[in-house]
Design an enzyme around this catalytic site. Structure first.
Site, PDB file in Angstrom:
ATOM      1  N   GLU A  94       0.805  -1.218   0.000  1.00 47.76           N
ATOM      2  CA  GLU A  94       0.000   0.000   0.000  1.00 47.76           C
ATOM      3  C   GLU A  94       0.845   1.279   0.000  1.00 47.76           C
ATOM      4  OE1 GLU A  94      -2.605  -0.558   3.394  1.00 47.76           O
ATOM      5  OE2 GLU A  94      -4.057  -1.654   2.167  1.00 47.76           O
ATOM      6  N   GLU A 114     -10.358  -4.693   9.669  1.00 51.16           N
ATOM      7  CA  GLU A 114      -9.289  -3.687   9.613  1.00 51.16           C
ATOM      8  C   GLU A 114      -8.319  -3.999   8.487  1.00 51.16           C
ATOM      9  OE1 GLU A 114      -6.915  -0.418  10.393  1.00 51.16           O
ATOM     10  OE2 GLU A 114      -8.950  -0.840  11.033  1.00 51.16           O
ATOM     11  N   TYR A 131      -5.216  -9.356   4.082  1.00 52.07           N
ATOM     12  CA  TYR A 131      -4.082  -9.391   3.158  1.00 52.07           C
ATOM     13  C   TYR A 131      -3.786 -10.834   2.783  1.00 52.07           C
ATOM     14  CZ  TYR A 131       0.668  -9.036   1.332  1.00 52.07           C
ATOM     15  OH  TYR A 131       1.789  -9.122   0.534  1.00 52.07           O
ATOM     16  N   GLY A 177      -8.835 -18.898  -3.939  1.00 55.79           N
ATOM     17  CA  GLY A 177     -10.003 -19.108  -3.088  1.00 55.79           C
ATOM     18  C   GLY A 177      -9.803 -18.709  -1.632  1.00 55.79           C
ATOM     19  N   GLY A 216      -9.395 -15.615  -0.237  1.00 58.68           N
ATOM     20  CA  GLY A 216     -10.237 -14.478   0.136  1.00 58.68           C
ATOM     21  C   GLY A 216     -11.671 -14.902   0.371  1.00 58.68           C
ATOM     22  N   ASN A 247      -7.153   0.486  -5.370  1.00 59.00           N
ATOM     23  CA  ASN A 247      -7.034  -0.971  -5.339  1.00 59.00           C
ATOM     24  C   ASN A 247      -8.243  -1.617  -6.018  1.00 59.00           C
ATOM     25  OD1 ASN A 247      -6.492  -3.642  -4.789  1.00 59.00           O
ATOM     26  ND2 ASN A 247      -5.981  -3.299  -2.641  1.00 59.00           N
ATOM     27  N   TYR A 292     -14.508  -7.442  -3.472  1.00 66.66           N
ATOM     28  CA  TYR A 292     -15.498  -7.196  -2.424  1.00 66.66           C
ATOM     29  C   TYR A 292     -16.902  -7.086  -3.015  1.00 66.66           C
ATOM     30  CZ  TYR A 292     -11.360  -6.162   0.383  1.00 66.66           C
ATOM     31  OH  TYR A 292     -10.145  -6.229   1.022  1.00 66.66           O
TER      32      TYR A 292
END
Length: 165
Positions: A33, A90, A93, A102, A104, A131, A138
């Protein structure tokens, strides 16, 4: 647990023994990041944060074929409108070489189960606007962007000034 791959995915609650790996992964995320200069997390303060008797912070370590592949830090927040706790992610990663395997999806399944078990009314997270890969992921998992909301932060001198009021 696997998602169209031949490797095994294990998600476990972080223990004191996981702290060195966790701190290393936090530094990897910060580097990704471009925020490494902001990292103050070390083994001592992460141990205190996760394992203090009054801690409200929780950690997960994600393994792929027994190799540490990522981590997740979450905590409970509260919605006055829902009058229920929420689960706030929070950090999530996954190391680059373990993405698209798979992991995530498996972590979100685990977080969903944790949120349900704790009676949470929602789950939230923030993502950097550049990102695109994470944003698309998401959304694919069912998350809705809150475009009308802006995140604000008090830190450093601004936080010190508040304490003087």
């Amino acid at each position: 647990m696997a998602d169209g791959n031949t490797g095994s995915i294990v998600i476990k609650t972080a223990t004191r023994e996981d702290i060195p790996v966790l701190v290393s992964l936090i530094r990897e995320l910060a580097e990704f990041e471009n925020l490494l200069d902001q990292v103050r997390a070390d083994e001592a303060n992460m141990t205190e944060a996760l394992f203090h008797p009054d801690s409200t912070v929780f950690g997960l370590i994600i393994y792929y074929d027994s190799v540490p592949a990522g981590y997740c830090i979450y905590f409970l927040n509260f919605s006055t409108f829902l009058a229920r706790s929420g689960l706030y992610v929070e950090d999530l990663y996954i190391r680059p070489r373990f993405r698209r395997l798979g992991l995530g999806k498996a972590v979100f399944g685990e977080l969903g189960r944790l949120a349900a078990k704790k009676g949470c009314g929602r789950m939230e997270l923030a993502v950097l606007d550049w990102n695109r890969t994470a944003i698309d992921f998401y959304k694919s998992m069912g998350a809705s962007p809150l475009d009308e909301w802006r995140l604000f932060r008090f830190s450093g001198k601004a936080l010190e000034k508040l304490a003087e009021l």
